[in-house]
Design an enzyme around this catalytic site. Structure first.
Site, mmCIF file in Angstrom:
data_model
loop_
_atom_site.group_PDB
_atom_site.id
_atom_site.type_symbol
_atom_site.label_atom_id
_atom_site.label_comp_id
_atom_site.label_asym_id
_atom_site.label_seq_id
_atom_site.Cartn_x
_atom_site.Cartn_y
_atom_site.Cartn_z
ATOM 1 N N HIS A 173 0.832 -1.197 0.000
ATOM 2 C CA HIS A 173 0.000 0.000 0.000
ATOM 3 C C HIS A 173 0.867 1.247 0.000
ATOM 4 O O HIS A 173 1.562 1.537 0.972
ATOM 5 C CB HIS A 173 -0.949 0.021 1.203
ATOM 6 C CG HIS A 173 -1.839 1.225 1.222
ATOM 7 N ND1 HIS A 173 -3.057 1.261 0.594
ATOM 8 C CD2 HIS A 173 -1.660 2.462 1.767
ATOM 9 C CE1 HIS A 173 -3.598 2.458 0.748
ATOM 10 N NE2 HIS A 173 -2.772 3.203 1.461
ATOM 11 N N HIS B 236 -1.963 4.019 -8.305
ATOM 12 C CA HIS B 236 -2.310 3.191 -9.465
ATOM 13 C C HIS B 236 -1.960 3.902 -10.747
ATOM 14 O O HIS B 236 -2.097 5.128 -10.857
ATOM 15 C CB HIS B 236 -3.795 2.799 -9.458
ATOM 16 C CG HIS B 236 -4.740 3.944 -9.235
ATOM 17 N ND1 HIS B 236 -4.945 4.499 -7.990
ATOM 18 C CD2 HIS B 236 -5.524 4.648 -10.092
ATOM 19 C CE1 HIS B 236 -5.813 5.487 -8.089
ATOM 20 N NE2 HIS B 236 -6.179 5.607 -9.369
ATOM 21 N N HIS C 120 -4.755 4.567 -3.227
ATOM 22 C CA HIS C 120 -3.735 3.517 -3.355
ATOM 23 C C HIS C 120 -3.138 3.743 -4.739
ATOM 24 O O HIS C 120 -3.874 3.686 -5.737
ATOM 25 C CB HIS C 120 -4.387 2.128 -3.212
ATOM 26 C CG HIS C 120 -3.442 0.965 -3.290
ATOM 27 N ND1 HIS C 120 -3.420 -0.052 -2.343
ATOM 28 C CD2 HIS C 120 -2.515 0.629 -4.222
ATOM 29 C CE1 HIS C 120 -2.500 -0.953 -2.694
ATOM 30 N NE2 HIS C 120 -1.948 -0.561 -3.840
ATOM 31 N N HIS D 189 -3.061 4.214 -14.550
ATOM 32 C CA HIS D 189 -4.068 3.928 -15.571
ATOM 33 C C HIS D 189 -3.331 3.669 -16.893
ATOM 34 O O HIS D 189 -2.521 4.496 -17.326
ATOM 35 C CB HIS D 189 -4.992 5.129 -15.792
ATOM 36 C CG HIS D 189 -5.857 5.499 -14.635
ATOM 37 N ND1 HIS D 189 -7.174 5.113 -14.517
ATOM 38 C CD2 HIS D 189 -5.592 6.241 -13.537
ATOM 39 C CE1 HIS D 189 -7.694 5.616 -13.409
ATOM 40 N NE2 HIS D 189 -6.759 6.303 -12.793
ATOM 41 N N ASN E 274 -3.156 9.871 -11.497
ATOM 42 C CA ASN E 274 -3.755 10.977 -10.762
ATOM 43 C C ASN E 274 -3.201 10.982 -9.345
ATOM 44 O O ASN E 274 -3.073 9.921 -8.725
ATOM 45 C CB ASN E 274 -5.283 10.832 -10.728
ATOM 46 C CG ASN E 274 -5.900 10.931 -12.106
ATOM 47 O OD1 ASN E 274 -5.521 11.781 -12.908
ATOM 48 N ND2 ASN E 274 -6.848 10.047 -12.412
HETATM 49 P P1 AMP Z 1 -8.429 7.688 -9.758
HETATM 50 O O1 AMP Z 1 -9.454 8.746 -10.013
HETATM 51 O O2 AMP Z 1 -7.145 7.910 -10.518
HETATM 52 O O3 AMP Z 1 -8.203 7.452 -8.294
HETATM 53 O O4 AMP Z 1 -9.002 6.364 -10.405
HETATM 54 C C1 AMP Z 1 -9.632 5.358 -9.673
HETATM 55 C C2 AMP Z 1 -10.102 4.329 -10.681
HETATM 56 O O5 AMP Z 1 -10.445 3.154 -9.993
HETATM 57 C C3 AMP Z 1 -11.354 4.764 -11.485
HETATM 58 O O6 AMP Z 1 -11.041 4.728 -12.883
HETATM 59 C C4 AMP Z 1 -12.394 3.718 -11.107
HETATM 60 O O7 AMP Z 1 -13.247 3.374 -12.173
HETATM 61 C C5 AMP Z 1 -11.524 2.555 -10.651
HETATM 62 N N1 AMP Z 1 -12.144 1.634 -9.702
HETATM 63 C C6 AMP Z 1 -12.758 1.963 -8.532
HETATM 64 N N2 AMP Z 1 -13.167 0.849 -7.909
HETATM 65 C C7 AMP Z 1 -12.817 -0.199 -8.697
HETATM 66 C C8 AMP Z 1 -12.977 -1.612 -8.600
HETATM 67 N N3 AMP Z 1 -13.600 -2.184 -7.550
HETATM 68 N N4 AMP Z 1 -12.499 -2.385 -9.601
HETATM 69 C C9 AMP Z 1 -11.891 -1.827 -10.668
HETATM 70 N N5 AMP Z 1 -11.682 -0.510 -10.800
HETATM 71 C C10 AMP Z 1 -12.160 0.299 -9.844
HETATM 72 ZN ZN ZN Z 2 -4.238 -0.045 -0.454
#
Ligand code: AMP
Ligand code: ZN
Length: 118
Positions: free
Chosen positions: A49, A102, A100, A104, A89
C-alpha cells in the site's frame, strides 16, 4: 492481514472483492478498470500500500521503475499494441479518487484525443 484494512485496492489484492485480473506477481497486480474510459483501461497497482505518487520516496524507485517497465506488455496484451496513454492521478488537484497508487493504462484502437481539454 496485510495492507490497509479499508483500502479498496488492498481488498482486491487480498481477494476480498472481485476484479478482472490480467497480470499478477509478488510485487504488482493489474486488473481491468470497473468504469473504463476507453476500449483498453487497465489499472496497475503495487501490492504494498502506497497512498499516492505524491507520497513516494527513493526507496520506492525500483518498484516504480518495474511498474512502468511492465506497461508496454500489459497494454499490448489487451490489444493496445500501437500506442497507449499512462495517467497517474495524484492528490486533490490530480483528483485521485482511490488512495492507493495506481497507473491507468489507456488505449484505443482509435487515437485517444487530447490529453486535457485546452
Ligand atoms: P483515480 O481517479 O485515478 O483514483 O481512479 C480510480 C479508478 O479506480 C477509477 O477509474 C475507477 O473506475 C476505478 N475503480 C474503482 N473501484 C474499482 C474496482 N472495484 N475495480 C476496478 N476498478 C475500480
Ligand atoms: Zn491499499
Amino acid at each position: 492481514m496485510s495492507g490497509q484494512d479499508d483500502c479498496i485496492f488492498c481488498k482486491i489484492i487480498r481477494g476480498e472483492i472481485p476484479a478482472k485480473k490480467v497480470f499478477e506477481d509478488d510485487d504488482v497486480l493489474a486488473f481491468l478498470d470497473i468504469k473504463p474510459i476507453a476500449p483498453v483501461h487497465v489499472l496497475l497497482i503495487p501490492k504494498r500500500h502506497i497512498a499516492s505518487l505524491a507520497q513516494v520516496n527513493e526507496t520506492d524507485a525500483p518498484l516504480l521503475g518495474k511498474m512502468l517497465t511492465l506497461v508496454p506488455m500489459l497494454a499490448a496484451a489487451q490489444g493496445a499494441d500501437d500506442g497507449f496513454r499512462v495517467i497517474v492521478n495524484a492528490g486533490r488537484v490530480g483528483q485521485q479518487e482511490v488512495p492507493h497508487l495506481h497507473i491507468h493504462i489507456i488505449g484505443g484502437p482509435h487515437p485517444l484525443g487530447p490529453m486535457l481539454a485546452r
